[in-house]
Scaffold this motif. Structure first.
Motif, PDB file in Angstrom:
ATOM      1  N   PHE A  18      13.293   5.213  -4.209  1.00 47.91           N
ATOM      2  CA  PHE A  18      12.406   4.475  -5.115  1.00 47.91           C
ATOM      3  C   PHE A  18      13.254   3.890  -6.230  1.00 47.91           C
ATOM      4  O   PHE A  18      14.370   4.347  -6.509  1.00 47.91           O
ATOM      5  CB  PHE A  18      11.289   5.370  -5.671  1.00 47.91           C
ATOM      6  CG  PHE A  18      11.747   6.368  -6.710  1.00 47.91           C
ATOM      7  CD1 PHE A  18      11.684   6.079  -8.066  1.00 47.91           C
ATOM      8  CD2 PHE A  18      12.246   7.601  -6.329  1.00 47.91           C
ATOM      9  CE1 PHE A  18      12.115   6.988  -9.016  1.00 47.91           C
ATOM     10  CE2 PHE A  18      12.671   8.524  -7.267  1.00 47.91           C
ATOM     11  CZ  PHE A  18      12.603   8.219  -8.613  1.00 47.91           C
TER      12      PHE A  18
ATOM     13  N   VAL B 121       7.397   3.545 -10.797  1.00 47.52           N
ATOM     14  CA  VAL B 121       6.651   4.100  -9.667  1.00 47.52           C
ATOM     15  C   VAL B 121       6.100   5.455 -10.087  1.00 47.52           C
ATOM     16  O   VAL B 121       6.770   6.225 -10.785  1.00 47.52           O
ATOM     17  CB  VAL B 121       7.543   4.290  -8.422  1.00 47.52           C
ATOM     18  CG1 VAL B 121       6.741   4.881  -7.269  1.00 47.52           C
ATOM     19  CG2 VAL B 121       8.182   2.985  -7.999  1.00 47.52           C
TER      20      VAL B 121
ATOM     21  N   THR C 248       2.955   1.340  -7.720  1.00 43.85           N
ATOM     22  CA  THR C 248       4.200   0.707  -8.125  1.00 43.85           C
ATOM     23  C   THR C 248       3.878  -0.394  -9.130  1.00 43.85           C
ATOM     24  O   THR C 248       2.914  -1.135  -8.962  1.00 43.85           O
ATOM     25  CB  THR C 248       4.951   0.104  -6.926  1.00 43.85           C
ATOM     26  OG1 THR C 248       4.152  -0.939  -6.352  1.00 43.85           O
ATOM     27  CG2 THR C 248       5.218   1.163  -5.865  1.00 43.85           C
TER      28      THR C 248
ATOM     29  N   GLY D   5       8.770  -2.372  -9.168  1.00 43.23           N
ATOM     30  CA  GLY D   5       8.788  -0.982  -8.739  1.00 43.23           C
ATOM     31  C   GLY D   5       8.666  -0.922  -7.223  1.00 43.23           C
ATOM     32  O   GLY D   5       7.859  -1.659  -6.634  1.00 43.23           O
TER      33      GLY D   5
ATOM     34  N   ILE E 248       9.015   1.805  -3.563  1.00 39.60           N
ATOM     35  CA  ILE E 248       9.153   3.160  -3.038  1.00 39.60           C
ATOM     36  C   ILE E 248       9.027   3.121  -1.517  1.00 39.60           C
ATOM     37  O   ILE E 248       8.328   2.257  -0.961  1.00 39.60           O
ATOM     38  CB  ILE E 248       8.103   4.115  -3.642  1.00 39.60           C
ATOM     39  CG1 ILE E 248       8.422   5.572  -3.260  1.00 39.60           C
ATOM     40  CG2 ILE E 248       6.683   3.730  -3.215  1.00 39.60           C
ATOM     41  CD1 ILE E 248       7.629   6.579  -4.073  1.00 39.60           C
TER      42      ILE E 248
ATOM     43  N   SER F  23       6.459  -4.147  -5.133  1.00 37.71           N
ATOM     44  CA  SER F  23       5.904  -4.217  -6.491  1.00 37.71           C
ATOM     45  C   SER F  23       4.388  -4.330  -6.490  1.00 37.71           C
ATOM     46  O   SER F  23       3.785  -4.901  -5.575  1.00 37.71           O
ATOM     47  CB  SER F  23       6.480  -5.441  -7.213  1.00 37.71           C
ATOM     48  OG  SER F  23       7.854  -5.320  -7.402  1.00 37.71           O
TER      49      SER F  23
END
Length: 449
Positions: free
Chosen positions: A101, A105, A126, A130, A132, A146
């Protein structure tokens, strides 16, 4: 009189059954069939034995007998195929764990931990930039970019034949899924509030726009089945019959149903994608494919894009990324159609090596002198080059110095007129050899005394 009363009771009971069965929509039966797994009775099997080995509830025997219309649980012929509801099966976690990540997040409001398992019911969010990714022991992956919002509905391996049953729900944003090759009666599904995507060994993407209540599914490899869903958030809903969608096609879904498949747009073209990126920002010139309204351009640390670190969505040809550290990365870009379906992409590797010089000119303590000063940008031992020429005479530089010592040089005796000058940063690089990056041309006017 007694016969009349019994006949009346039988009539009422028959009407009750008829109304009960007729009142259940046909698609509910289809969903119920998917919510059971089968077991073939072997010599010595009893419902109690099956219950102790494969089921999670001590009261499950009665439910199984009722579902399979078994009147005598002790006398079931060998070879009889039983239907066992998934909700009654004993299970262990399928262990989707956090693989990577970056950026903002959270999982259930907390910062993730690499290698930590994802529990059923967990909420993943997220933020801007961001990202993950999750991975299971069999290689299945789920990556969220994102501004995405998702929940792990189910992640189970049943004790019965070690059957896998996973469902990831995209509540907003997008998810990219690499599903494992499944055996019969195993499930790996990705759902949104308007559709359920079921797969068998496939790479695909699922997205949902909460503002428009539109969902999309895009198939990169294999074939998926996309069906509408009436499930409320957090509830087990009814899934309509799925529409098969093959690689290279995508569908959109809403409360009205699933659209016909449309061909995925070709990859967006990236100009010189493998060029070393030395500028203040990492920048790519991206050309939209025909029919695209915008592009999604992503940078990742790995070619599989499980470690995405940045992305930009927009219609401009210049796509800039700030804050990218030195290193090797991968870039890809895909077009977004009017229906919100995202197209295909090609993956390119590139190197980020910040190199440059910030340069200024200022009066010198000498009466007729000018001091040209610079500061290195980036890491490593840097040398500098300097050029100065009269405007319009770039082919005849007045000064053309390489490997200047220090961080400045002073020039005197310039005649009145207009000049241009620039500074280059130079480094010896083990991979690229000699790197030389010229800064922008700057102007200087020398006025008569």
């Amino acid at each position: 009189m007694r016969n009349t009363r019994n006949a009346l009771i039988r009539l009422v009971f028959t009407i009750f059954l008829t109304i009960g069965v007729a009142g259940v929509p046909s698609h509910v039966h289809a969903r119920t069939a998917d919510d059971v797994v089968t077991y073939r009775m072997e010599a010595g099997d009893t419902l109690n034995a099956i219950n102790s080995r494969y089921l999670a509830s001590t009261n499950a025997v009665a439910d199984v007998a009722r579902l399979n219309r078994i009147s005598n649980p002790r006398r079931i012929p060998v070879g009889t195929v039983l239907r066992l509801p998934r909700r009654l099966l004993a299970w262990r976690s399928a262990d989707l764990v956090v693989r990577s990540f970056s950026g903002p997040v959270n999982i259930d409001g907390s910062v993730p931990q690499i290698g930590a398992p994802l529990a059923e019911g967990a909420i993943i969010q997220t933020g801007r930039n961001g990202f993950i990714a999750f991975q299971s022991a069999d290689g299945a992956t789920v990556a969220l970019p994102s501004n995405s919002h998702a929940r792990l509905e189910r992640a189970r391996i049943y004790r019965l034949r070690d059957l896998r049953d996973v469902e990831f729900r995209i509540l907003g944003g997008r998810g990219t899924i690499n599903a494992p090759v499944l055996r019969d009666e195993e499930r790996f599904r990705t759902s949104t509030p308007v559709a359920v995507t079921a797969v068998r060994g496939t790479q695909y993407r699922v997205g949902f726009d909460a503002n428009t209540s539109m969902g999309v599914t895009e198939v990169i490899e294999g074939t998926v089945s996309v069906g509408g869903s009436t499930a409320d958030e957090g509830a087990e809903g009814v899934e309509s019959e799925g529409q098969l969608t093959e690689a290279g096609f995508g569908v959109a879904a809403s409360a009205a149903g699933v659209t016909a498949p449309e061909a995925l747009l070709p990859p967006a073209e990236i100009e010189s994608p493998g060029a070393i990126q030395t500028g203040e920002v990492v920048s790519f010139a991206v050309t939209l494919p025909a029919g695209a309204l915008a592009t999604r351009t992503q940078i990742a640390r790995d070619a599989g894009f499980l470690e995405v670190i940045a992305e930009q969505i927009g219609s401009a040809q210049a796509t800039d990324f700030e804050g990218i550290e030195d290193g090797r990365y991968f870039v890809r870009s895909r077009g977004i159609s009017n229906s919100g379906i995202e197209g295909l992409s090609e993956t390119f590797s590139f190197r980020r090596k910040r190199l440059g010089a910030e340069a200024v000119v200022e009066p010198s303590p000498l009466a007729d002198g000018f001091r040209f000063a610079w500061l290195p940008q980036g890491e490593g031992i840097t040398h500098f080059a300097f050029q100065l020429w009269r405007e319009g005479e770039a082919d005849r530089p007045l000064y053309d110095e390489i490997a200047l010592p220090g961080s400045a040089t002073v020039i005197t005796g310039l005649e009145p007129g207009s000049y241009l000058w620039r500074v280059a940063a130079i480094q010896s690089d083990a991979e690229e050899g000699l790197l030389q990056v010229w800064g922008p041309e700057q102007s200087l006017t020398v006025s008569p005394e």
